[in-house]
Design a protein around this motif. Structure first.
Motif, PDB file in Angstrom:
ATOM      1  N   PRO A 154       0.319   2.162  -3.798  1.00  0.00           N
ATOM      2  CA  PRO A 154      -0.958   1.428  -3.911  1.00  0.00           C
ATOM      3  C   PRO A 154      -1.011   0.504  -5.126  1.00  0.00           C
ATOM      4  CG  PRO A 154      -1.344   3.717  -3.341  1.00  0.00           C
ATOM      5  CD  PRO A 154       0.113   3.597  -3.635  1.00  0.00           C
ATOM      6  N   LYS A 180      -9.229   3.629  -4.817  1.00  0.00           N
ATOM      7  CA  LYS A 180      -9.529   3.062  -3.496  1.00  0.00           C
ATOM      8  C   LYS A 180     -11.009   3.229  -3.143  1.00  0.00           C
ATOM      9  CE  LYS A 180      -8.235   1.181   0.413  1.00  0.00           C
ATOM     10  NZ  LYS A 180      -9.412   1.318   1.261  1.00  0.00           N
ATOM     11  N   GLU A 193       0.807  -1.217   0.000  1.00  0.00           N
ATOM     12  CA  GLU A 193       0.000   0.000   0.000  1.00  0.00           C
ATOM     13  C   GLU A 193       0.840   1.267   0.000  1.00  0.00           C
ATOM     14  OE1 GLU A 193      -3.133   0.143   2.824  1.00  0.00           O
ATOM     15  OE2 GLU A 193      -3.942  -1.834   2.316  1.00  0.00           O
TER      16      GLU A 193
END
Length: 297
Positions: A190, A199, A187
């Motif tokens: 990402p 997201k 992450e």
């Protein structure tokens, strides 16, 4: 050029809230329940028919996936499932009976209606094709593959397939599977951005799936009025519209000023009739709204 991705399937939140079911006075909870119930039937019938794709949706899907089944096979399977689910005696469906003939006609009409609503565009991409590639790229444990695959199957019971592209749904189920098995995914940079997902979209996929699993087992809820079937009720609406047009056409023809030198006189009459029909529908809508408001008081 051949396009393999079609974006015309995707709907906005506003379109989903004001679905055709809402126009027929079917609330969101009932619509969701019937969608899940229908998907359960499709999956069960797909297993019984030995199809990889899972009454009219199965028939149409079997043709699209090049695994065709005869209408008789589909109807017999659905008849047995209905008997079992409703705790009725399992009676053989006679292919020469009146009931069978009516079911077959209903099957064909519903298939035509589905094709019409889809604009005859039947090419879709499933999220499953992306899952294995994503998990291989992320180097995740093997157990995540089956879990993500199961979540992708269940996502088809929701509206996710018309809200997000398959790549986004695939990212959502991979994320949910990883959270369940507590497998960390990168992450700091990402990982979902590599697969063109956001997201917020992944969170929405997880939220919809969590809501799906919180619901009780779906049961059939009759929504057709006066005992009509889905196709007969739709057919009656079409007949009603046709009769309205036929009633208005003579009036428009009588009131229209036709120029003999004009080649578009017929089109002028038709256009005027349609305009009068639209005005009538607006009046009916206002009247129904007033009556509806008075009834709730």
């Amino acid at each position: 050029m051949i396009y393999t991705v079609i974006d015309t399937f995707y709907l906005t939140d506003e379109q989903l809230k004001n679905s055709p079911s809402r126009k027929d006075d079917i609330d969101e909870a009932t619509e969701t329940n019937l969608r899940i119930y229908g998907c359960d039937l499709i999956q069960e019938s797909g297993i019984l028919l030995r199809l990889r794709v899972a009454a009219s949706c199965v028939w149409l899907a079997s043709k699209l996936e090049e695994s065709p089944r005869k209408a008789r096979q589909v109807l017999i399977v659905f008849h047995r499932m209905e008997c079992r689910r409703e705790n009725l005696p399992i009676v053989h469906l006679d292919p020469f009976s009146k009931k069978y003939a009516e079911l077959k006609t209903d099957l064909s009409r519903t298939e035509q209606h589905i094709l019409k609503e889809m604009g005859f565009i039947c090419h879709v991409e499933h999220p499953h094709k992306f899952i294995s590639n994503y998990l291989a790229t992320l180097k995740t444990p093997p157990e995540l593959t089956q879990e993500a695959w199961n979540l992708a199957n269940d996502s088809l019971r929701t509206t996710l397939c018309v809200q997000f592209k398959s790549e986004v749904v695939a990212c959502g189920v991979v994320y949910a599977a990883a959270r369940r098995f507590r497998v960390p995914l990168p992450e700091n940079e990402p990982w979902w951005e590599v697969f063109d997902a956001e997201k917020s979209a992944i969170d929405e996929v997880c939220r919809v799936l969590a809501h799906l699993y919180s619901l009780p087992k779906a049961q059939y809820i009759p929504v057709c009025k006066d005992g009509d079937s889905f196709t007969s009720s739709n057919k009656s609406r079409e007949i009603h519209k046709l009769r309205q047009f036929q009633n208005f056409a003579p009036k428009a023809a009588a009131s229209a000023t036709i120029n003999p030198d004009s080649g578009g006189s017929k089109n002028s009459v038709v256009k005027q009739a349609l305009d009068m029909l639209k005005e009538s529908k607006k009046g009916e809508g206002r009247e129904e709204h007033v009556c509806g408001c008075g009834g709730r008081g």
